[in-house]
Scaffold this motif. Structure first.
Motif: not given
Length: 117
Positions: A10-13, A61-65
């Protein structure tokens, strides 16, 4: 799908440009009490997000951690890192609450990391 993976999805959406233009989907994803402390220093509420659906957005964006913490049966804190460009990195945190059988974002904060760090 367990709750943590669902929240990550959901964060990525929420940052997907297609979702950012879909007021009906944003209405579902954001709690009526949604509040964001943006990296710009602005305070953003649900109405502000819904009013911006006609604003062009092509930012990716790219996400991680990702890290998750249960704050009770129906509240989850998620923290993670986002990268918009090689020079713009931010730490992010969100609180999600399960309302009416679905997860909704209640609070979000983004803090830009100075490039010197």
């Amino acid at each position: 799908m367990d709750a943590f993976r669902e929240i990550e999805s959901l964060e990525m959406e929420l940052v997907d440009p297609v979702t950012r233009k879909n007021a009906a989907r944003l209405q579902e994803l954001l709690s009526d009490e949604f509040l964001e402390f943006a990296s710009s220093g602005m305070v953003i509420r649900k109405r502000d997000v819904l009013d911006s659906t006609n604003t062009p957005s092509t930012t990716t964006y790219q996400f991680g951690d990702f890290e998750f913490r249960s704050l009770g049966d129906e509240h989850i804190l998620v923290t993670y890192r986002s990268v918009k460009s090689a020079r713009e990195i931010a730490y992010r945190s969100s609180i999600w609450v399960k309302q009416n059988g679905r997860w909704q974002m209640l609070h979000h904060q983004s803090t830009v990391v100075p490039s010197a760090i």
